[in-house]
Scaffold this active site. Structure first.
Site, PDB file in Angstrom:
ATOM      1  N   GLU A  58       0.855  -1.189   0.000  1.00 49.71           N
ATOM      2  CA  GLU A  58       0.000   0.000   0.000  1.00 49.71           C
ATOM      3  C   GLU A  58       0.893   1.242   0.000  1.00 49.71           C
ATOM      4  O   GLU A  58       1.847   1.298   0.776  1.00 49.71           O
ATOM      5  CB  GLU A  58      -0.913   0.038   1.234  1.00 49.71           C
ATOM      6  CG  GLU A  58      -1.942   1.152   1.106  1.00 49.71           C
ATOM      7  CD  GLU A  58      -2.915   1.216   2.297  1.00 49.71           C
ATOM      8  OE1 GLU A  58      -2.820   0.385   3.215  1.00 49.71           O
ATOM      9  OE2 GLU A  58      -3.748   2.116   2.277  1.00 49.71           O
ATOM     10  N   GLY A 100       3.633   2.385  10.898  1.00 48.94           N
ATOM     11  CA  GLY A 100       3.337   1.577  12.080  1.00 48.94           C
ATOM     12  C   GLY A 100       3.112   0.108  11.757  1.00 48.94           C
ATOM     13  O   GLY A 100       3.744  -0.773  12.321  1.00 48.94           O
ATOM     14  N   ALA A 101       2.214  -0.142  10.820  1.00 50.90           N
ATOM     15  CA  ALA A 101       1.856  -1.521  10.496  1.00 50.90           C
ATOM     16  C   ALA A 101       1.017  -1.525   9.234  1.00 50.90           C
ATOM     17  O   ALA A 101       0.605  -0.470   8.757  1.00 50.90           O
ATOM     18  CB  ALA A 101       1.068  -2.143  11.649  1.00 50.90           C
ATOM     19  N   MET A 102       0.766  -2.741   8.722  1.00 51.55           N
ATOM     20  CA  MET A 102       0.019  -2.855   7.467  1.00 51.55           C
ATOM     21  C   MET A 102      -0.918  -4.064   7.525  1.00 51.55           C
ATOM     22  O   MET A 102      -0.517  -5.156   7.918  1.00 51.55           O
ATOM     23  CB  MET A 102       1.026  -2.984   6.313  1.00 51.55           C
ATOM     24  CG  MET A 102       0.393  -3.186   4.958  1.00 51.55           C
ATOM     25  SD  MET A 102      -0.603  -1.743   4.460  1.00 51.55           S
ATOM     26  CE  MET A 102      -1.845  -2.564   3.470  1.00 51.55           C
ATOM     27  N   ASN A 143      -2.290  -6.243   5.516  1.00 51.34           N
ATOM     28  CA  ASN A 143      -2.373  -7.260   4.468  1.00 51.34           C
ATOM     29  C   ASN A 143      -3.263  -8.425   4.903  1.00 51.34           C
ATOM     30  O   ASN A 143      -3.175  -8.894   6.029  1.00 51.34           O
ATOM     31  CB  ASN A 143      -0.978  -7.816   4.174  1.00 51.34           C
ATOM     32  CG  ASN A 143       0.055  -6.726   4.054  1.00 51.34           C
ATOM     33  OD1 ASN A 143      -0.054  -5.882   3.201  1.00 51.34           O
ATOM     34  ND2 ASN A 143       1.029  -6.726   4.965  1.00 51.34           N
ATOM     35  N   HIS A 182      -6.301  -1.927  15.295  1.00 49.10           N
ATOM     36  CA  HIS A 182      -6.540  -1.184  14.043  1.00 49.10           C
ATOM     37  C   HIS A 182      -6.336  -2.097  12.831  1.00 49.10           C
ATOM     38  O   HIS A 182      -7.194  -2.180  11.952  1.00 49.10           O
ATOM     39  CB  HIS A 182      -5.599   0.029  13.995  1.00 49.10           C
ATOM     40  CG  HIS A 182      -5.740   0.865  12.767  1.00 49.10           C
ATOM     41  ND1 HIS A 182      -6.499   2.017  12.730  1.00 49.10           N
ATOM     42  CD2 HIS A 182      -5.237   0.713  11.516  1.00 49.10           C
ATOM     43  CE1 HIS A 182      -6.436   2.534  11.512  1.00 49.10           C
ATOM     44  NE2 HIS A 182      -5.680   1.757  10.755  1.00 49.10           N
ATOM     45  N   GLU A 183      -5.197  -2.763  12.798  1.00 46.57           N
ATOM     46  CA  GLU A 183      -4.906  -3.597  11.624  1.00 46.57           C
ATOM     47  C   GLU A 183      -5.889  -4.769  11.552  1.00 46.57           C
ATOM     48  O   GLU A 183      -6.346  -5.139  10.470  1.00 46.57           O
ATOM     49  CB  GLU A 183      -3.468  -4.122  11.640  1.00 46.57           C
ATOM     50  CG  GLU A 183      -2.386  -3.053  11.788  1.00 46.57           C
ATOM     51  CD  GLU A 183      -2.518  -1.879  10.836  1.00 46.57           C
ATOM     52  OE1 GLU A 183      -3.053  -2.048   9.737  1.00 46.57           O
ATOM     53  OE2 GLU A 183      -2.086  -0.763  11.219  1.00 46.57           O
ATOM     54  N   HIS A 200      -9.206  -3.687  10.153  1.00 47.04           N
ATOM     55  CA  HIS A 200      -9.186  -3.475   8.700  1.00 47.04           C
ATOM     56  C   HIS A 200      -9.673  -4.716   7.954  1.00 47.04           C
ATOM     57  O   HIS A 200     -10.051  -4.612   6.786  1.00 47.04           O
ATOM     58  CB  HIS A 200      -7.760  -3.165   8.230  1.00 47.04           C
ATOM     59  CG  HIS A 200      -7.423  -1.706   8.149  1.00 47.04           C
ATOM     60  ND1 HIS A 200      -8.257  -0.763   7.585  1.00 47.04           N
ATOM     61  CD2 HIS A 200      -6.307  -1.019   8.525  1.00 47.04           C
ATOM     62  CE1 HIS A 200      -7.671   0.429   7.625  1.00 47.04           C
ATOM     63  NE2 HIS A 200      -6.492   0.304   8.199  1.00 47.04           N
ATOM     64  N   GLU A 239      -9.697   4.258   6.359  1.00 47.99           N
ATOM     65  CA  GLU A 239      -8.834   4.702   7.464  1.00 47.99           C
ATOM     66  C   GLU A 239      -9.602   5.466   8.543  1.00 47.99           C
ATOM     67  O   GLU A 239      -9.422   5.215   9.730  1.00 47.99           O
ATOM     68  CB  GLU A 239      -7.661   5.533   6.932  1.00 47.99           C
ATOM     69  CG  GLU A 239      -6.690   4.737   6.052  1.00 47.99           C
ATOM     70  CD  GLU A 239      -6.101   3.502   6.727  1.00 47.99           C
ATOM     71  OE1 GLU A 239      -6.235   3.357   7.964  1.00 47.99           O
ATOM     72  OE2 GLU A 239      -5.518   2.657   6.016  1.00 47.99           O
TER      73      GLU A 239
END
Ligand code: B3K
Ligand code: ZN
Length: 865
Positions: A140, A268-270, A272, A304-305, A308, A327
């Site tokens: 991303e 911070g993080a993703m 996927n 949060h991740e 998502h 987001e």
């Protein structure tokens, strides 16, 4: 690695959106991993959706491999196919390729390609790269095009099958495992959610059973030696999974959920699909190495991740202009989660502090943009506080306006209607219009008008009535001179002599002005009726309300809304500081005694009391100067703020000592909110007491610390007190721990005297542990200086030069990180002519530097205006 982009990249515009004319039915990828020459074989099954359309595939920095006879390996149904560069002015490896419509079959076909990429040379940390011998990806927003030729846009969703060929022991990708190194993700996803990880990793494993009884295997993958630092992240993950089921009715949908911690990561993080990749800072924690604040971030980011998975992955964005769709909503959900797990008011205050520090600042300057932007040059520049935090505030307002039940019905409808789709803000709002039978077209302006609205409140007795007048204006922002009225939910109550005479009420300000009135007789003829406005910070606005200093002190003690209680204290402190900046020296004894009463009130959460004792930041005060028509002097602000801290320390010392003792830790460390709250008050008292009494207490606190929260608080206090040895002592203990050393680098700069900080930052960049290629370490030093306004804005311009030098250097390696850090300069118009000229010189120096990235180039151009 530089982006091979044209000199003046053209903006992408929301208005130009067109659907992709093909459907990708299936993606099969094989990776033959090699540090410098990874081969990626892609087999795409494609169905044309419109006749006579060329097939455009994005690709950046890819080497198309050739067959033995020299034919490039790009084939349709097994036969080589001709192609041209996507941009005729550039080579095919710069942006991508186009296959002419004439060469495209009418029905479904298979497109195969073989490319080579160099993960080791990828210092931008976007696409496939290496971090300490481990392969990982970040796709991303537009990183997948650095891996293979593909329609790398979020509205193209497909199921993926991935095979990883490597000797490394752990080979991960999205979806469910199909045997060693083979993965299948049945959920159609956009390419930005693709992930691959390969390395010598160990797992901290656990399991979860969903509400409907489906077992899920959970793993947190880390480098050997770090496995004992994963328990808290795992616990946060399980609580997040549970919370999403109960609060939003959302279950997890794969057999396995993997998290991987990497040291080199741009953010911070993703999220996927099924394979979240995290900056190790937001996974690894032990009481000795992580502070309570770190634990709270880990909890929030893991949540949060995970959230998502539904808001972002199952339902994604049609195009990157809709970024806030995933987001803003996901930030709102993680804020709700943290509020439920911890103290609701303390979380809300922390969120608002962050919103004001980052988003209001952005909204007030040259980088102001809509929650849904309408054009961009580099989308990575729009992962901003406006899209994230203001985006979350917009959803919070929607929930206030419609009520919790209707909000939930709207979200349910959104999940039902749009599962598996790539959506827009219009799709989202339509669900709420349907369930509420309300027209949200005016509310939609929160997405299309930039700038922080100013709400003015005036009140008084008019005839027999008490009248409250509210009005709104939205300031001009770049490209948006004229604004229409917003829909602003204002929760309020009215007080008289510590009593609520009008209970909490919702006023919806949707016109330029509104008038509310109450017969004085109905209110019992109050002597000094005072509204408590914008309770819980019900809208992201600036409030101009002429509450007298005495009334602020009363609300500080009496307001039943904890947020507004804190807010009243903050306003009183700001007023006091502004008087001091204007030349007055004494701190109001009434304010000091009100603070003392708050501090002593053991019925109140210690974390809340700690927040009540914190002064507005130097950056807040700079903005307060601007709002008052003054030019801020960062040096004066720093000195006066410190004078106020010293006055508070002196006046409150006996009570601070009592609370310090009362909050002393008992029992084994736990990162839970109760203990963290006690430590936060204890350590706040320590900072003030060190100012009042000298360093002995801090030294003892340091020596007795059994956890990083206490050690760090004492370390900062000792640095502030000028302890000559403490930095070396700390370094000796922690030089082997990367995350702890990030703190060491940063806090030395933030605690340094303003005239010494730039020199110290320079010296730290010469330290043998200063690895500028690691984004965390780079941010520790640069971010430390930027977070110290009196040092960064040193009148010599040395701070500006230091930052500009490093931005130029970093840009050639990692444009995203450089561009993000450049926002240090976004407030330049606030300052005096000399500072403005110095900053302009640095911005011009960056802009004129040859070979500037699209990322930093766009940021600097917008800031220069
Ligand atoms: N979606 C990612 C951010 C990607 C940033 C790309 N520059 C993390 C998050 O918001 O959860
Ligand atoms: Zn997110």
């Amino acid at each position: 690695m530089k982006d091979a982009t044209p000199a003046a990249p053209q903006p992408v515009r929301l208005a130009d959106y067109t659907p992709y004319p093909f459907r990708i039915d299936d993606v099969a990828l094989t990776f033959h991993l090699h540090p410098t020459a990874t081969k990626v074989v892609s087999v795409l099954t494609i169905t044309p959706l419109e006749a006579d359309q060329p097939l455009d595939l994005m690709g950046e920095g890819l080497t198309l491999l050739t067959d033995a006879d020299g034919t490039p390996h790009l084939k349709i149904d097994g036969a080589p196919v001709a192609f041209a560069p996507l941009d005729p002015a550039l080579p095919p490896f710069a942006q991508g390729i186009r296959i002419d419509a004439i060469d495209i079959p009418d029905g479904p076909f298979r497109l195969t390609s073989e490319v080579e990429i160099n993960p080791e040379a990828n210092t931008a940390l976007e696409g496939l790269y290496m971090s300490k011998g481990m392969y990982c990806t970040q796709c991303e927003a537009e990183g997948f095009r650095k891996i293979t030729y593909y329609p790398d846009r979020p509205d193209v969703m497909a199921p993926f099958t991935v095979t990883i060929d490597s000797d490394l022991p752990v080979l991960l990708s999205n979806g469910n495992p199909q045997g060693h190194g083979s993965w299948h993700d049945p959920h159609p996803k956009p390419a930005y959610l693709f992930a691959l990880v390969a390395g010598d990793l160990v797992a901290h494993s656990d399991h979860f059973t969903t509400a409907s009884g489906k077992p899920v295997e959970l793993n947190i993958w880390v480098r050997p030696g770090d496995e004992d630092k994963c328990a808290y992240a795992m616990d946060a993950l399980k609580r997040s999974m549970c919370w999403d089921e109960t609060e939003y009715g959302r279950e997890y949908d794969l057999d396995v959920f993997n998290i991987v911690a990497v040291d080199d990561f741009n953010m911070g993080a993703m999220e996927n699909k099924g394979l979240n990749i995290f900056n190790s800072k937001y996974v690894l924690a032990s009481p000795e190495t992580a502070t309570d604040r770190d634990y709270a971030f880990i909890e929030a980011i893991v949540a949060h991740e995970y959230f998502h998975n539904w808001t972002g992955n199952r339902i994604t964005c049609r195009d990157w202009f809709q970024l806030c769709l995933k987001e803003g909503l996901t930030v709102f959900r993680d804020q709700q989660f943290s509020g439920n797990m911890r103290s609701e008011p303390v979380e809300r205050i922390s969120n608002v502090l962050q919103l004001r520090a980052r988003q209001f600042r952005e909204d007030a300057g040259p980088l102001a943009h809509n929650v849904r932007p309408e054009s961009y040059v580099e989308i990575n520049n729009f992962y901003t506080a406006t899209v994230y935090e203001k985006g979350a505030e917009v959803i919070r307002m929607l929930r206030i306006l419609l009520g919790a039940d209707t909000y939930r019905a709207g979200v349910d409808l959104y999940f039902d209607r749009h599962d598996g789709q790539a959506c827009t803000i219009e799709d989202w709002l339509a669900c709420f219009e349907e369930v509420s039978v309300r027209d949200l077209s005016q509310f939609k302006r929160w997405y299309t008008q930039a700038g922080t609205p100013l709400v003015t409140a005036r009140w008084g007795v008019e005839g027999d009535d008490f009248v409250l007048r509210l009005s709104q204006t939205v300031p001009e922002t770049p490209g948006q001179p004229l604004k229409e009225p917003m829909v602003i939910p204002i929760l309020f109550a009215i007080y008289d002599s510590g009593k609520e005479i009008v209970p909490e009420t919702l006023a919806v300000l949707d016109a330029p002005e509104m008038v509310l009135s109450w017969p004085m007789a109905d209110l019992g003829h109050p002597a000094d009726a005072t509204p408590s406005l914008l309770r819980g910070f019900s809208a992201p606005v600036i409030l101009d309300a002429p509450i007298s200093f005495g009334q602020l002190l009363a609300l500080m003690s009496d307001d039943a809304d904890p947020f507004n209680r804190w807010e009243a204290g903050r306003s009183a402190m700001r007023e006091e500081l502004m008087r001091m900046i204007g030349g007055e020296s004494a701190v109001s004894p009434e304010l000091l005694s009100t603070l003392e009463t708050v501090l002593r009130d053991t019925s109140v959460d210690p974390a809340f009391r700690a927040l009540m004792l914190a002064l507005p930041s130097e950056d807040d005060l700079a903005q307060a100067c601007v709002d008052a028509g003054l030019v801020p002097d960062p040096g004066v602000i720093h000195t006066k703020r410190r004078a106020m801290q010293t006055a508070m320390a002196g006046a409150l010392a006996p009570e601070l000592t009592c609370q310090y003792d009362a909050m002393a830790p008992a029992g084994a460390y736990s990162p839970d909110a109760t203990q963290a709250a006690q430590r936060s008050l204890c350590n706040t008292c320590l900072v003030y007491l060190t100012l009042a009494e000298g360093a002995d207490r801090a030294r003892a606190h340091y020596d007795n610390a059994t956890n990083m929260t206490d050690q760090m608080a004492a370390f900062a206090a000792l640095l502030d007190a000028g302890d000559p040895d403490i930095a070396a002592t700390f370094e000796r203990q922690w030089s082997g721990d990367r995350l702890v050393m990030d703190k060491w680098f940063m806090v030395q700069i933030t605690q340094a005297a303003p005239d010494a900080a730039v020199g110290l930052a320079e010296a730290l960049t010469q330290h043998n542990l200063f690895d500028w290629k690691n984004p965390n370490r780079f941010r520790s030093v640069l971010g430390g200086l930027i977070a110290s306004p009196a040092a960064f804005h040193d009148p010599s311009g040395a701070g500006y030069r230091f930052v500009a030098d490093w931005l130029i250097k970093m840009d050639s390696l990692n444009p995203q990180t450089a561009a993000r850090m450049s926002t240090a300069f976004e407030t330049w118009r606030r300052y005096d002519a000399d500072r403005q000229a110095l900053i302009q010189t640095e911005l011009a120096r960056i802009a004129d530097h040859g070979d500037l990235s699209r990322d930093l180039g766009e940021m600097v151009a917008r800031m220069r205006g």
